[in-house]
Design an enzyme around this catalytic site. Structure first.
Site, PDB file in Angstrom:
ATOM      1  N   HIS A   1      30.505  33.782  45.215  1.00 43.89           N
ATOM      2  CA  HIS A   1      31.236  35.019  44.937  1.00 43.89           C
ATOM      3  C   HIS A   1      32.718  34.658  44.893  1.00 43.89           C
ATOM      4  CE1 HIS A   1      32.224  39.191  44.655  1.00 43.89           C
ATOM      5  NE2 HIS A   1      32.932  39.162  45.771  1.00 43.89           N
TER       6      HIS A   1
ATOM      7  N   CYS B   1      32.290  38.309  38.693  1.00 46.26           N
ATOM      8  CA  CYS B   1      33.419  38.219  39.622  1.00 46.26           C
ATOM      9  C   CYS B   1      34.309  37.003  39.339  1.00 46.26           C
ATOM     10  CB  CYS B   1      32.933  38.202  41.068  1.00 46.26           C
ATOM     11  SG  CYS B   1      31.788  36.877  41.464  1.00 46.26           S
TER      12      CYS B   1
ATOM     13  N   HIS C   1      38.298  41.933  44.876  1.00 45.11           N
ATOM     14  CA  HIS C   1      37.105  41.380  44.241  1.00 45.11           C
ATOM     15  C   HIS C   1      36.273  42.496  43.625  1.00 45.11           C
ATOM     16  CE1 HIS C   1      34.057  42.460  47.469  1.00 45.11           C
ATOM     17  NE2 HIS C   1      35.208  42.793  48.033  1.00 45.11           N
TER      18      HIS C   1
END
Length: 160
Positions: free
Chosen positions: A23, A113, A35
Site C-alpha cells: 500500500h 494507491c 492515501h
C-alpha cells in the site's frame, strides 16, 4: 531492503508491506500521510486489500502513518527520483492536502494507491505493482514455476 521507519520528510512516498501487496501513501508531515482507501472504510482507519481490488471508488484520507501501517513494515521509497524530478515538497503536500475527503475513481490496474502517490510526487502516475503483476502472470503462464521464480528474482533485483 532497508526499512526506514524513522525519518520520512514531507513529500516522501511511503511503501507499506501488507500481506500479498504493498500500500502506498505520501508523507505530509507531523506523522501524517495522505492515501487512497476503499470508500467502505471511510469511517475507520486502515486499508483492506480485498476491498480495494473489488471496489471502483476510493476516498482520499489523511491519517497517522502509525495507524495506516499498524504493525506492518514500511519504508520511504522515492525510487523514481533518479528517473523523474520530484515536485517541490511544499507543492506535493499542498496537492495531497487538497485531495483529502474527495471520492476518486479506483482501478487496481490504472488508478491505484501507487498511481495516486507517484502522480502527486512526480506529476506522472505509475505503478510497478501493476507492471510486476502482469510480468509475473505472463511468466507463470508461459513457464510455470520457473517463470514465477524468474519474476521473483527480477523484483528482488529491482528493489536492491
Amino acid at each position: 531492503m532497508s526499512l526506514d521507519r524513522t525519518s520520512p520528510k514531507p513529500g516522501d512516498l511511503i511503501e507499506i508491506f501488507y500481506l500479498g501487496y504493498e500500500h502506498w501513501a505520501i508523507y505530509v508531515g507531523n506523522g501524517y500521510v495522505v492515501h487512497m482507501a476503499p470508500t467502505c472504510e471511510a469511517a475507520g482507519g486502515g486499508v483492506s486489500g480485498f476491498s480495494s481490488v473489488v471496489g471502483n471508488r476510493a476516498i482520499v484520507k489523511k491519517e497517522l502513518l502509525s495507524v495506516v501501517a499498524g504493525k506492518h513494515k514500511y519504508r520511504v521509497n522515492n525510487k523514481r527520483d533518479k528517473k523523474y524530478n520530484p515536485l517541490p515538497p511544499n507543492k506535493i503536500v499542498q496537492q495531497a492536502e487538497k485531495m483529502v475527503g474527495k471520492e476518486v475513481p479506483y482501478s487496481v490496474t490504472t488508478n491505484n494507491c501507487e498511481h495516486f502517490v507517484t502522480a502527486l510526487r512526480y506529476d506522472i502516475p505509475h505503478s510497478d505493482q501493476v507492471t510486476n503483476g502482469i510480468i509475473t502472470f505472463v511468466l507463470t503462464f508461459l513457464y510455470g514455476v520457473p517463470g514465477l521464480l524468474i519474476s521473483k528474482v527480477t523484483r528482488i533485483l529491482q528493489n536492491s
